[in-house]
Design a protein around this motif. Structure first.
Motif: not given
Ligand code: GTP
Ligand code: MG
Length: 301
Positions: A88-96
């Motif tokens: 239902e909820l997707v939390v995306i973490m990333t370093g650009l």
């Protein structure tokens, strides 16, 4: 994974480290998905869904080539689509600034939205003295913002600064990202004293304008410090003054009183627009004895 679940996702080296670390604080409430070309990114996780995007077989990342990473994600996404269908909820973490995070995270966000997920992205921006990486990040952040409901820009420089003060490592998120995710996930996954849920989150987020997330922690003897902490968060160049929508959750131990609650929320709300729509929740858990944490989603910026 169950229907309506929360999926915490890391994309690329830094993103996987942040996601793993944040997930350890809420592992019973959310699933973890790690995506990278570099297999060593999966080594630290106790239990995770892992998507290894290593077409060349050299196991060394995508060498700062975002287009290659995006292409590999589209090829490999089939195996994790069932997760997106249920979340239902997707939390995306990333370093650009590198290849994998910059290329694959926006693709992932877009696929999650196609599956009707609410998408919150936490994107680390490179240090200013890395001009090439900054350039890659600039293109990537635009695509991420287009594809996420909320995209939070975190300055890795400010994160590093904060980590030094906390005697922590910025590569692991300096504790700040962990607090943010734990607060958000517990807010949404558990029934609080006054319940906030994903419908409230959608209401707040769907306002026109930008939205962001704020987190601050403190102790019950100095509730006034919680809002100050929240204002020091390593978000890049975003003021929340004059916000039009806000969802606040205050979490404390069984020792938290109504007076604590009022002090924290009033201090925070007084800086928003007078007509701001505020949805408020509070919750006590034994884990938080002596501590207070404020998590807010602020929109209409
Ligand atoms: N100053 C500094 N910046 C770093 C360091 N590690 C990562 N970064 C920053 O974080 C960004 C993302 O790094 P990673 O997550 O390792 O990149 P990736 O997405 O795995 O990309 P590829 O390995 O190229 O596929 C980089 O662009 C850098 O700006 C570090 O040790 N020092
Ligand atoms: Mg890498």
């Amino acid at each position: 994974m169950d229907e309506g679940a929360i999926l915490v996702t890391g994309v690329g080296g830094i993103g996987c480290t942040w996601a793993e670390k944040a997930h350890t604080k809420c592992s019973e409430l959310a699933d973890l998905l790690l995506i990278d070309a570099d297999e060593s990114s999966f080594a630290g996780a106790a239990a995770a869904h892992c998507l290894h995007l290593d077409a060349g077989g050299d196991g060394r990342g995508t060498a700062a080539l975002p287009a290659l990473a995006a292409h590999r994600l589209r090829d490999g996404i089939g195996s994790v689509t069932p997760l997106l269908e249920q979340a239902e909820l997707v939390v995306i973490m990333t370093g650009l600034g590198g290849g994998m995070g910059s290329g694959a995270s926006a693709e992932l966000a877009s696929l999650a939205r196609e599956n009707d997920c609410l998408v919150i992205t936490i994107a680390g921006l490179p240090f200013a003295e890395q001009p090439l990486r900054c350039k890659i990040a600039e293109t990537a952040i635009q695509a991420l913002e287009e594809n996420s409901h909320v995209c939070i820009r975190v300055s890795m420089e400010r994160l590093a600064w904060q980590a030094r003060h906390r005697d922590d490592d910025w590569r692991t998120g300096s504790g700040w990202i962990g607090d943010l995710i734990e607060g958000l996930v517990t807010t949404l996954a558990k029934v609080g004293k006054i319940n906030l849920d994903l419908m409230d989150l959608r209401t707040v987020i769907n306002r026109p304008g930008n939205a962001t997330l704020i987190v601050g922690t403190g102790t019950t003897d100095r509730p006034d410090k919680v809002v100050g902490e929240a204002r020091k968060s390593p978000l890049s160049n975003l003021s929340i003054d004059g916000a039009k929508g806000c969802m606040i959750q205050v979490e404390g131990g069984p020792d938290m009183t109504l007076a604590h609650l009022n002090e924290v929320t009033e201090a925070f709300v007084s800086s928003l627009d007078p007509d701001c729509q505020v949805i408020m929740g509070a919750r006590a858990s034994d884990k938080m004895v002596g501590r207070i944490r404020l998590v807010a989603v602020v929109s209409g910026l």
